[in-house]
Design a protein around this motif. Sequence first.
Motif, PDB file in Angstrom:
ATOM      1  N   LYS A   1       0.813  -1.134  -0.032  1.00  0.00           N
ATOM      2  CA  LYS A   1      -0.093   0.080  -0.211  1.00  0.00           C
ATOM      3  C   LYS A   1       0.760   1.290  -0.019  1.00  0.00           C
ATOM      4  N   PHE A   2       0.652   2.223  -0.709  1.00  0.00           N
ATOM      5  CA  PHE A   2       1.233   3.477  -0.799  1.00  0.00           C
ATOM      6  C   PHE A   2       0.179   4.697  -0.182  1.00  0.00           C
ATOM      7  N   TYR A   3       0.939   5.448   0.558  1.00  0.00           N
ATOM      8  CA  TYR A   3      -0.197   6.588   1.251  1.00  0.00           C
ATOM      9  C   TYR A   3       0.718   7.922   0.896  1.00  0.00           C
ATOM     10  N   VAL A   4      -0.104   8.865   0.660  1.00  0.00           N
ATOM     11  CA  VAL A   4       0.617  10.235   0.362  1.00  0.00           C
ATOM     12  C   VAL A   4       0.205  11.363   0.867  1.00  0.00           C
ATOM     13  N   SER A   5       0.952  12.323   1.435  1.00  0.00           N
ATOM     14  CA  SER A   5       0.533  13.579   1.845  1.00  0.00           C
ATOM     15  C   SER A   5      -0.450  14.484   0.712  1.00  0.00           C
ATOM     16  N   PRO A   6      -1.399  15.253   1.027  1.00  0.00           N
ATOM     17  CA  PRO A   6      -2.262  15.930   0.350  1.00  0.00           C
ATOM     18  C   PRO A   6      -1.342  17.226  -0.589  1.00  0.00           C
ATOM     19  N   LEU A   7      -0.138  17.519   0.038  1.00  0.00           N
ATOM     20  CA  LEU A   7       0.630  18.500  -0.236  1.00  0.00           C
ATOM     21  C   LEU A   7       1.369  18.155  -1.801  1.00  0.00           C
ATOM     22  N   GLY A   8       1.384  19.317  -2.735  1.00  0.00           N
ATOM     23  CA  GLY A   8       2.114  18.988  -4.032  1.00  0.00           C
ATOM     24  C   GLY A   8       3.393  18.266  -4.059  1.00  0.00           C
ATOM     25  N   ARG A   9       4.187  18.843  -3.337  1.00  0.00           N
ATOM     26  CA  ARG A   9       5.744  18.357  -3.218  1.00  0.00           C
ATOM     27  C   ARG A   9       5.599  16.936  -2.898  1.00  0.00           C
ATOM     28  N   ALA A  10       4.985  16.283  -2.080  1.00  0.00           N
ATOM     29  CA  ALA A  10       5.021  14.823  -1.681  1.00  0.00           C
ATOM     30  C   ALA A  10       4.279  14.036  -2.636  1.00  0.00           C
ATOM     31  N   LYS A  11       3.228  14.371  -3.310  1.00  0.00           N
ATOM     32  CA  LYS A  11       2.426  14.044  -4.609  1.00  0.00           C
ATOM     33  C   LYS A  11       3.378  14.107  -5.873  1.00  0.00           C
ATOM     34  N   ASP A  12       4.204  14.861  -5.959  1.00  0.00           N
ATOM     35  CA  ASP A  12       4.813  14.962  -7.002  1.00  0.00           C
ATOM     36  C   ASP A  12       5.782  13.977  -6.986  1.00  0.00           C
ATOM     37  N   THR A  13       6.549  14.013  -5.780  1.00  0.00           N
ATOM     38  CA  THR A  13       7.728  12.951  -5.236  1.00  0.00           C
ATOM     39  C   THR A  13       6.976  11.572  -5.619  1.00  0.00           C
ATOM     40  N   ALA A  14       6.063  11.082  -5.195  1.00  0.00           N
ATOM     41  CA  ALA A  14       5.502   9.866  -5.404  1.00  0.00           C
ATOM     42  C   ALA A  14       5.005   9.645  -6.950  1.00  0.00           C
ATOM     43  N   SER A  15       4.798  10.601  -7.572  1.00  0.00           N
ATOM     44  CA  SER A  15       4.293  10.327  -9.053  1.00  0.00           C
ATOM     45  C   SER A  15       5.164   9.473  -9.875  1.00  0.00           C
ATOM     46  N   PHE A  16       6.431   9.442  -9.874  1.00  0.00           N
ATOM     47  CA  PHE A  16       7.207   8.609 -10.740  1.00  0.00           C
ATOM     48  C   PHE A  16       6.791   7.170 -10.360  1.00  0.00           C
ATOM     49  N   THR A  17       6.923   6.765  -9.064  1.00  0.00           N
ATOM     50  CA  THR A  17       6.840   5.461  -8.500  1.00  0.00           C
ATOM     51  C   THR A  17       5.670   4.884  -8.789  1.00  0.00           C
ATOM     52  N   LEU A  18       4.739   5.565  -8.615  1.00  0.00           N
ATOM     53  CA  LEU A  18       3.279   5.328  -8.915  1.00  0.00           C
ATOM     54  C   LEU A  18       2.956   4.926 -10.326  1.00  0.00           C
ATOM     55  N   LYS A  19       3.381   5.908 -11.262  1.00  0.00           N
ATOM     56  CA  LYS A  19       2.952   5.692 -12.729  1.00  0.00           C
ATOM     57  C   LYS A  19       3.763   4.713 -13.223  1.00  0.00           C
ATOM     58  N   ARG A  20       4.822   4.479 -12.811  1.00  0.00           N
ATOM     59  CA  ARG A  20       5.673   3.197 -13.425  1.00  0.00           C
ATOM     60  C   ARG A  20       5.100   1.873 -12.760  1.00  0.00           C
ATOM     61  N   LEU A  21       4.577   2.012 -11.641  1.00  0.00           N
ATOM     62  CA  LEU A  21       4.012   0.620 -11.196  1.00  0.00           C
ATOM     63  C   LEU A  21       2.329   0.446 -11.619  1.00  0.00           C
ATOM     64  N   ARG A  22       1.887   1.573 -12.157  1.00  0.00           N
ATOM     65  CA  ARG A  22       0.488   1.763 -12.515  1.00  0.00           C
ATOM     66  C   ARG A  22      -0.381   1.518 -11.195  1.00  0.00           C
ATOM     67  N   ARG A  23       0.091   2.136 -10.234  1.00  0.00           N
ATOM     68  CA  ARG A  23      -0.592   2.061  -8.874  1.00  0.00           C
ATOM     69  C   ARG A  23      -1.244   3.524  -8.452  1.00  0.00           C
ATOM     70  N   GLU A  24      -1.952   3.737  -7.468  1.00  0.00           N
ATOM     71  CA  GLU A  24      -2.368   4.780  -6.875  1.00  0.00           C
ATOM     72  C   GLU A  24      -1.937   4.723  -5.429  1.00  0.00           C
ATOM     73  N   ALA A  25      -1.805   6.002  -4.679  1.00  0.00           N
ATOM     74  CA  ALA A  25      -1.712   6.119  -3.426  1.00  0.00           C
ATOM     75  C   ALA A  25      -2.951   6.928  -2.703  1.00  0.00           C
ATOM     76  N   GLU A  26      -3.024   6.242  -1.497  1.00  0.00           N
ATOM     77  CA  GLU A  26      -4.454   6.986  -0.816  1.00  0.00           C
ATOM     78  C   GLU A  26      -3.931   8.341   0.002  1.00  0.00           C
ATOM     79  N   GLU A  27      -4.599   9.307  -0.520  1.00  0.00           N
ATOM     80  CA  GLU A  27      -4.326  10.432   0.063  1.00  0.00           C
ATOM     81  C   GLU A  27      -4.447  10.768   1.552  1.00  0.00           C
ATOM     82  N   MET A  28      -3.741  11.272   2.496  1.00  0.00           N
ATOM     83  CA  MET A  28      -4.021  11.144   3.808  1.00  0.00           C
ATOM     84  C   MET A  28      -3.916  12.508   4.333  1.00  0.00           C
TER      85      MET A  28
END
Length: 247
Positions: A40-67
């Motif tokens: 499971k991936f979880y992510v902050s609602p702030l842009g800098r955290a979501k942008d950091t996660a974006s490469f990993t999630l895109k490659r894995l074709r996954r989504e992160a739950e925003e907390m």
Amino acid sequence: MRLMIVRHGDPDYSIDSLTEKGWKEAELLADRLCKLDVAKFYVSPLGRAKDTASFTLKRLRREAEEMTWMREFDAWIKRPDVGDRAILWDWLPQDWTKVPSFYDKDAWSDHTLLKEGTTEHGDIRAEYDWVTGEFDKLLECHGYRREGQIYRAENANDDTIVLFCHFGLECVLLSHLLGISPMVLWHGFCAAPTSVTTLYTEERRKGITSFRMTAFGDTSHLYVADEPPAFAARFCECYDHTDERHD
């Protein structure tokens, strides 16, 4: 269970995103995280955290739950040496170290300046309690229920959980898991952008679990690519280093 806490990449706070270097760091981080079996991936609602996660999630074709509670920790005070509003972990060491209670895992929040700090949920301790309470709810969803200073393993597992968040928030989570005053962590530890902190559960007696940290602020994914860690979150190594942050 393995818990991995990732700080966002080199930030551009003016647009709540990443610098050019930060984007590169996030891509190198993805090279590392994409090799893992993450439950499971979880992510902050702030842009800098979501942008950091974006490469990993895109490659894995996954989504992160925003907390919501994973946003940067809301800890502003009126810093005594400047008489102006400042983030709590930028307090000068010659000032905060004079307060013995700051080293206590329970009494750290008793200082007047922290009680006068206002957040969405009350004073700074109220914010801390809200964040750690929500964190415990997440851990319980993954099989580990807080019971005093330990966790009851109701569904022990080998899952890997990844959180994309922020330095101040990371210190709050570590404080809660390890029984350390967050003041000591905020001021004595420094997690570089995209660094990874790893903790594992240990169940030495059936059903009784604690968390143990095996790595703090690991940036090996940057070093293997000859990419130096960003200076963000640090202060000048020597006072005469005029190109480094002093305050």
